[in-house]
Design a protein around this motif. Structure first.
Motif, PDB file in Angstrom:
ATOM      1  N   THR A 179       0.829  -1.207   0.000  1.00 41.12           N
ATOM      2  CA  THR A 179       0.000   0.000   0.000  1.00 41.12           C
ATOM      3  C   THR A 179       0.865   1.259   0.000  1.00 41.12           C
ATOM      4  N   ALA A 180       2.001   1.235   0.684  1.00 36.60           N
ATOM      5  CA  ALA A 180       2.913   2.388   0.660  1.00 36.60           C
ATOM      6  C   ALA A 180       3.406   2.629  -0.760  1.00 36.60           C
ATOM      7  N   ASP A 181       3.764   1.558  -1.473  1.00 28.24           N
ATOM      8  CA  ASP A 181       4.205   1.687  -2.864  1.00 28.24           C
ATOM      9  C   ASP A 181       3.082   2.224  -3.741  1.00 28.24           C
ATOM     10  N   LEU A 182       1.871   1.710  -3.573  1.00 26.35           N
ATOM     11  CA  LEU A 182       0.741   2.171  -4.378  1.00 26.35           C
ATOM     12  C   LEU A 182       0.460   3.652  -4.123  1.00 26.35           C
ATOM     13  N   ARG A 183       0.500   4.065  -2.873  1.00 29.52           N
ATOM     14  CA  ARG A 183       0.267   5.485  -2.550  1.00 29.52           C
ATOM     15  C   ARG A 183       1.348   6.373  -3.159  1.00 29.52           C
ATOM     16  N   ARG A 184       2.608   5.922  -3.133  1.00 27.74           N
ATOM     17  CA  ARG A 184       3.694   6.690  -3.776  1.00 27.74           C
ATOM     18  C   ARG A 184       3.435   6.860  -5.264  1.00 27.74           C
ATOM     19  N   ARG A 185       2.741   5.887  -5.852  1.00 27.13           N
ATOM     20  CA  ARG A 185       2.418   5.939  -7.284  1.00 27.13           C
ATOM     21  C   ARG A 185       1.130   6.717  -7.551  1.00 27.13           C
ATOM     22  N   GLY A 186       0.555   7.298  -6.501  1.00 24.09           N
ATOM     23  CA  GLY A 186      -0.638   8.120  -6.664  1.00 24.09           C
ATOM     24  C   GLY A 186      -1.938   7.345  -6.680  1.00 24.09           C
ATOM     25  N   ILE A 187      -1.905   6.094  -6.264  1.00 18.51           N
ATOM     26  CA  ILE A 187      -3.095   5.248  -6.256  1.00 18.51           C
ATOM     27  C   ILE A 187      -3.808   5.390  -4.914  1.00 18.51           C
ATOM     28  N   VAL A 188      -5.104   5.580  -4.951  1.00 16.26           N
ATOM     29  CA  VAL A 188      -5.897   5.718  -3.729  1.00 16.26           C
ATOM     30  C   VAL A 188      -6.127   4.332  -3.141  1.00 16.26           C
ATOM     31  N   VAL A 189      -5.761   4.190  -1.876  1.00 17.12           N
ATOM     32  CA  VAL A 189      -5.878   2.921  -1.168  1.00 17.12           C
ATOM     33  C   VAL A 189      -6.600   3.174   0.152  1.00 17.12           C
ATOM     34  N   ASP A 190      -7.576   2.333   0.460  1.00 16.82           N
ATOM     35  CA  ASP A 190      -8.312   2.451   1.720  1.00 16.82           C
ATOM     36  C   ASP A 190      -7.419   2.060   2.896  1.00 16.82           C
ATOM     37  N   PRO A 191      -7.788   2.454   4.121  1.00 20.06           N
ATOM     38  CA  PRO A 191      -7.028   2.018   5.296  1.00 20.06           C
ATOM     39  C   PRO A 191      -7.041   0.491   5.415  1.00 20.06           C
ATOM     40  N   VAL A 192      -5.974  -0.048   5.963  1.00 18.21           N
ATOM     41  CA  VAL A 192      -5.855  -1.491   6.174  1.00 18.21           C
ATOM     42  C   VAL A 192      -6.591  -1.871   7.455  1.00 18.21           C
ATOM     43  N   THR A 193      -7.371  -2.949   7.373  1.00 13.37           N
ATOM     44  CA  THR A 193      -8.065  -3.465   8.551  1.00 13.37           C
ATOM     45  C   THR A 193      -7.671  -4.920   8.773  1.00 13.37           C
ATOM     46  N   ASP A 194      -7.629  -5.317  10.029  1.00  8.73           N
ATOM     47  CA  ASP A 194      -7.299  -6.690  10.390  1.00  8.73           C
ATOM     48  C   ASP A 194      -8.597  -7.486  10.451  1.00  8.73           C
ATOM     49  N   GLN A 195      -8.728  -8.454   9.553  1.00  3.68           N
ATOM     50  CA  GLN A 195      -9.942  -9.268   9.481  1.00  3.68           C
ATOM     51  C   GLN A 195      -9.773 -10.633  10.158  1.00  3.68           C
ATOM     52  N   GLY A 196      -8.624 -10.862  10.754  1.00  4.03           N
ATOM     53  CA  GLY A 196      -8.345 -12.170  11.347  1.00  4.03           C
ATOM     54  C   GLY A 196      -7.727 -13.108  10.326  1.00  4.03           C
ATOM     55  N   TRP A 197      -8.439 -13.358   9.231  1.00  6.60           N
ATOM     56  CA  TRP A 197      -7.940 -14.233   8.161  1.00  6.60           C
ATOM     57  C   TRP A 197      -6.900 -13.530   7.293  1.00  6.60           C
ATOM     58  N   GLY A 198      -6.758 -12.192   7.484  1.00  3.99           N
ATOM     59  CA  GLY A 198      -5.785 -11.432   6.716  1.00  3.99           C
ATOM     60  C   GLY A 198      -5.917  -9.944   6.976  1.00  3.99           C
ATOM     61  N   LEU A 199      -4.968  -9.186   6.430  1.00  2.00           N
ATOM     62  CA  LEU A 199      -4.986  -7.730   6.504  1.00  2.00           C
ATOM     63  C   LEU A 199      -5.554  -7.215   5.198  1.00  2.00           C
ATOM     64  N   LEU A 200      -6.666  -6.490   5.261  1.00  2.00           N
ATOM     65  CA  LEU A 200      -7.474  -6.144   4.089  1.00  2.00           C
ATOM     66  C   LEU A 200      -7.489  -4.644   3.827  1.00  2.00           C
ATOM     67  N   THR A 201      -7.447  -4.291   2.554  1.00  2.00           N
ATOM     68  CA  THR A 201      -7.639  -2.920   2.102  1.00  2.00           C
ATOM     69  C   THR A 201      -8.369  -2.957   0.769  1.00  2.00           C
ATOM     70  N   GLY A 202      -8.614  -1.785   0.221  1.00  2.00           N
ATOM     71  CA  GLY A 202      -9.230  -1.677  -1.096  1.00  2.00           C
ATOM     72  C   GLY A 202      -8.420  -0.731  -1.957  1.00  2.00           C
ATOM     73  N   VAL A 203      -8.288  -1.060  -3.225  1.00  2.00           N
ATOM     74  CA  VAL A 203      -7.574  -0.235  -4.200  1.00  2.00           C
ATOM     75  C   VAL A 203      -8.617   0.376  -5.120  1.00  2.00           C
ATOM     76  N   ARG A 204      -8.629   1.681  -5.208  1.00  3.38           N
ATOM     77  CA  ARG A 204      -9.632   2.383  -6.017  1.00  3.38           C
ATOM     78  C   ARG A 204      -9.250   2.390  -7.486  1.00  3.38           C
ATOM     79  N   LEU A 205     -10.188   1.975  -8.317  1.00  2.00           N
ATOM     80  CA  LEU A 205     -10.003   1.994  -9.767  1.00  2.00           C
ATOM     81  C   LEU A 205     -10.435   3.346 -10.322  1.00  2.00           C
ATOM     82  N   PRO A 206      -9.812   3.809 -11.404  1.00  9.72           N
ATOM     83  CA  PRO A 206     -10.208   5.092 -12.002  1.00  9.72           C
ATOM     84  C   PRO A 206     -11.676   5.126 -12.412  1.00  9.72           C
ATOM     85  N   GLY A 207     -12.240   3.969 -12.784  1.00 10.12           N
ATOM     86  CA  GLY A 207     -13.627   3.903 -13.225  1.00 10.12           C
ATOM     87  C   GLY A 207     -14.631   3.906 -12.085  1.00 10.12           C
TER      88      GLY A 207
END
Length: 116
Positions: free
Chosen positions: A70-98
């Protein structure tokens, strides 16, 4: 014999999302004709979860280190949601231009594409 899977994302701006995925994934792309670019996915797996609601489908990308990714994606100007701990994994969302969002997570469960 099944040889692969083909995922379709519907978008309000298909050209922008195609270019975005090409750059995000960094995998091989092909032109299926008429501007229909198809990008190769990294190794994939499929899971079936029970539901009491209408059946639906979701697409998640996986990574080894969600914080670094997510740090790399943000450096590239990509909008990324905050990371949440779901137990089964660490989850975020990556926003698409569309306007859509792709799930992205660091799994804490065994991964089917890795040797046992």
């Amino acid at each position: 014999m099944i040889t692969g899977a083909h995922v379709i994302l519907y978008s309000a701006d298909a050209d922008a999302d195609r270019a975005f995925l090409r750059d995000l994934l960094g995998t091989r792309t092909v032109d299926a004709g008429g501007g229909w670019t198809i990008a190769a996915l990294p190794p994939a797996e499929v899971a079936v979860h029970p539901t009491d609601e209408a059946p639906s489908h979701e697409l998640y990308l996986m990574c080894d280190d969600v914080e670094a990714t997510t740090a790399d994606l943000r450096r590239r100007g990509i909008v990324v949601d905050p990371v949440t701990d779901q137990g089964w994994g660490l989850l975020t969302g990556v926003r698409l231009p569309g306007g859509g969002t792709l799930g992205l997570y660091e799994p804490r469960h065994p991964v089917a594409t890795e040797p046992g």
